[in-house]
Design a protein around this motif. Structure first.
Motif, PDB file in Angstrom:
ATOM      1  N   GLY A 353       0.812  -1.211   0.000  1.00 30.55           N
ATOM      2  CA  GLY A 353       0.000   0.000   0.000  1.00 30.55           C
ATOM      3  C   GLY A 353       0.841   1.254   0.000  1.00 30.55           C
ATOM      4  N   ALA A 354       0.205   2.379   0.307  1.00 31.49           N
ATOM      5  CA  ALA A 354       0.868   3.681   0.240  1.00 31.49           C
ATOM      6  C   ALA A 354       1.929   3.851   1.317  1.00 31.49           C
ATOM      7  CB  ALA A 354      -0.168   4.791   0.351  1.00 31.49           C
ATOM      8  N   ALA A 356       3.945   1.244   2.327  1.00 36.96           N
ATOM      9  CA  ALA A 356       4.698  -0.006   2.263  1.00 36.96           C
ATOM     10  C   ALA A 356       6.169   0.224   2.583  1.00 36.96           C
ATOM     11  CB  ALA A 356       4.562  -0.624   0.870  1.00 36.96           C
ATOM     12  N   ASP A 361       7.546  -5.336   2.604  1.00 41.62           N
ATOM     13  CA  ASP A 361       6.429  -5.506   1.675  1.00 41.62           C
ATOM     14  C   ASP A 361       6.824  -5.762   0.223  1.00 41.62           C
ATOM     15  OD1 ASP A 361       4.281  -4.900   3.627  1.00 41.62           O
ATOM     16  OD2 ASP A 361       5.227  -2.922   3.668  1.00 41.62           O
ATOM     17  N   ASP A 430      -3.010   6.628  -1.491  1.00 35.47           N
ATOM     18  CA  ASP A 430      -3.764   5.404  -1.209  1.00 35.47           C
ATOM     19  C   ASP A 430      -4.534   4.935  -2.447  1.00 35.47           C
ATOM     20  OD1 ASP A 430      -3.033   5.006   1.469  1.00 35.47           O
ATOM     21  OD2 ASP A 430      -4.495   6.496   2.159  1.00 35.47           O
ATOM     22  N   GLU A 431      -5.125   5.873  -3.166  1.00 35.24           N
ATOM     23  CA  GLU A 431      -5.896   5.503  -4.350  1.00 35.24           C
ATOM     24  C   GLU A 431      -4.979   5.020  -5.476  1.00 35.24           C
ATOM     25  OE1 GLU A 431      -8.461   8.703  -5.428  1.00 35.24           O
ATOM     26  OE2 GLU A 431      -9.530   8.717  -3.508  1.00 35.24           O
ATOM     27  N   ALA A 433      -2.052   3.574  -5.082  1.00 36.45           N
ATOM     28  CA  ALA A 433      -1.586   2.236  -4.687  1.00 36.45           C
ATOM     29  C   ALA A 433      -2.669   1.195  -4.922  1.00 36.45           C
ATOM     30  CB  ALA A 433      -1.165   2.241  -3.218  1.00 36.45           C
ATOM     31  N   SER A 434      -3.943   1.580  -4.681  1.00 33.61           N
ATOM     32  CA  SER A 434      -5.046   0.655  -4.927  1.00 33.61           C
ATOM     33  C   SER A 434      -5.138   0.305  -6.410  1.00 33.61           C
ATOM     34  CB  SER A 434      -6.358   1.283  -4.451  1.00 33.61           C
ATOM     35  OG  SER A 434      -7.456   0.461  -4.786  1.00 33.61           O
ATOM     36  N   SER A 437      -2.396  -2.040  -7.281  1.00 35.96           N
ATOM     37  CA  SER A 437      -2.712  -3.360  -6.739  1.00 35.96           C
ATOM     38  C   SER A 437      -3.599  -4.144  -7.695  1.00 35.96           C
ATOM     39  CB  SER A 437      -3.409  -3.207  -5.383  1.00 35.96           C
ATOM     40  OG  SER A 437      -3.834  -4.460  -4.887  1.00 35.96           O
TER      41      SER A 437
END
Length: 475
Positions: A353-354, A356, A361, A430-431, A433-434, A437
């Protein structure tokens, strides 16, 4: 084997591995230098992608044709011609004073790579015929190719930051000259093929136009939109070109460029499907992992490059230490295992994630992914060529490298759309990184497709027969 023969085959192996390293490295190293190139040569946003596309499109379009022509005429000659053209084009690009000159030089590099890349695999396949030696040779070839993408990220950052973007191209010149000399000394001329050397002109033209249009359509679709006029026209040309090629191969040509009966061999089909999938997964993973480290985690280009070193070393380990045991474990087991390891690695990577941590990770999935990539690349190269006669080694090599190239272009375009839909276009960590992912999970899904194809490989496939003219067909 005498010491003289061992020395010669060692130089052949060195030449083929360095050639493949240059091919893959040059496909990624330029990405890091693009901002500097844009500023120095005054590219605008619409023309800058052609620094990459001018290299990729002729390379993809000519790979299959070049591989087959190497079978018909001279593998050594095509290898040397490719290295020579690539080296001269690198010199011209390094001294380019405007955007047009650089784009032309990059296109010439792409043509040189198309001549050289299938020949690296073909020369290996016809030089190393004993199963254990063959597995080792293809392992090193896979290590060179797989590591090249990761090394390119590091080298691009170091060279651009410490020297100039021009040296990204100029450093190819001394390496290319040395490679040309080693190849000229070590690679023996191939025996003339039996029968007339007739080139299927309609097949050559149609497949080159079809594949080049497909890659161009993918590149423009990613940039301009999939329904843009240029993308639609490009895909229409691709469908017509590839369709005409297949019809010519099946019904018209008396000496087809790609005899369709090669696809009766389950090992060849599985190898090519797997290579398409790993090409897509690698291109997307390197792209999104770089974005994750730089845009989300705040790494500098140099630190990002250093973070790729464990992945590069893991590719080397997977392609040599593991793939060297292929003659004992079997190609099917090694390929399925490599694809399975890759799926697990990308699933693990998707959890980053953001906030990490690299050690906690990213390091583990990078190492695991590298091992899987090394195993896959070495095994697919062996599977795609081992059970075909020497007269079709160039065809097999061109087909495999075309699949990897088209897979990389198509997979990246597809997974960019997946990432954007998941939040990758956002400016919020966060977005973003999503979204990345989602892309890693999509890449894992592509490897699952390759794994299913690998399960169809006969357990005894890939063994090199003592008679190189024999075709082993699995139906």
């Amino acid at each position: 084997m005498s010491n003289t023969n061992q020395g010669r085959t060692g130089l052949v192996l060195l030449a083929c591995c360095v050639g493949q390293l240059l091919v893959v490295l040059d496909g990624t190293i330029m990405n890091v230098a693009l901002p500097s190139i844009q500023s120095a040569l005054q590219f605008d946003a619409s023309t800058l992608p052609w620094v990459i596309n001018a290299y990729l499109i002729p390379m993809a379009g000519l790979l299959l044709l070049a591989g087959r022509m190497a079978d018909l005429f001279s593998r050594r000659g095509f290898f040397l011609a490719g290295v020579g053209l690539f080296t001269l084009a690198s010199l011209a690009g390094g001294f380019a004073q405007n955007a047009t000159t650089l784009i032309i030089a990059r296109a010439a590099q792409g043509v040189g790579v198309a001549l050289m890349s299938p020949a690296t695999l073909t020369v290996l396949g016809t030089t190393f015929t004993e199963p254990a030696a063959r597995a080792k040779a293809f392992g090193l070839w896979g290590a060179a190719g797989g590591s090249g993408g990761a090394i390119g990220v590091l080298a691009g950052g170091v060279v651009t930051d410490w020297l100039s973007w021009r040296w990204v191209l100029l450093l190819n010149v001394p390496v290319g000259i040395a490679l040309f000399v080693v190849a000229a000394i070590s690679i023996a001329p191939s025996a003339a093929p039996a029968g007339p050397r007739k080139l299927d002109v309609l097949g050559a033209v149609s497949v080159t136009i079809g594949i080049a249009a497909l890659v161009y359509g993918i590149a423009e679709g990613e940039r301009e939109g999939w329904t843009s006029p240029v993308s639609v026209v490009s895909f229409a040309i691709a469908v017509v070109g590839i369709g005409l090629f297949l019809f010519d191969q099946a019904k018209l040509s008396s000496a087809p460029l790609m005899p369709l009966n090669v696809f009766r061999n389950r090992a060849v089909v599985a190898a090519n499907v797997s290579m398409f999938c790993i090409g897509a997964a690698m291109a997307a993973t390197f792209y999104f992992l770089t974005l994750l480290m730089q845009l989300v985690l705040g790494y500098s280009p140099l630190l990002t490059g250093l973070a790729y070193l464990p992945l590069s070393l893991a590719i080397f380990l997977g392609a040599t230490a593991v793939a060297a045991q292929t003659s004992k474990l079997g190609e099917r087991f090694t390929l399925v295992s490599g694809l399975g390891v890759g799926v697990l690695a990308l699933g693990w990577m998707s959890l980053a994630g953001a906030r990490a941590s690299y050690v906690i990770d990213l390091l583990g999935p990078c190492v695991l992914f590298g091992i899987g990539v090394g195993m896959i690349l070495a095994t697919t190269a062996n599977l795609a060529t081992a059970s075909l006669p020497s007269s079709q080694q160039g065809l097999a090599s061109g087909l495999l490298t075309t699949g990897q190239t088209v897979g990389g272009a198509a997979g990246l375009a597809l997974l960019v759309a997946v990432a954007n839909a998941g939040g990758g276009k956002s400016q919020i960590g966060d977005e973003m990184a999503s979204g990345y992912s989602h892309a890693f999970l999509g890449a894992a899904g592509l490897l699952v497709i390759g794994l299913l194809a690998a399960l169809t490989v006969p357990k005894a496939s890939g063994a090199v027969t003592k008679d190189p003219a024999r075709v082993v067909t699995h139906v």
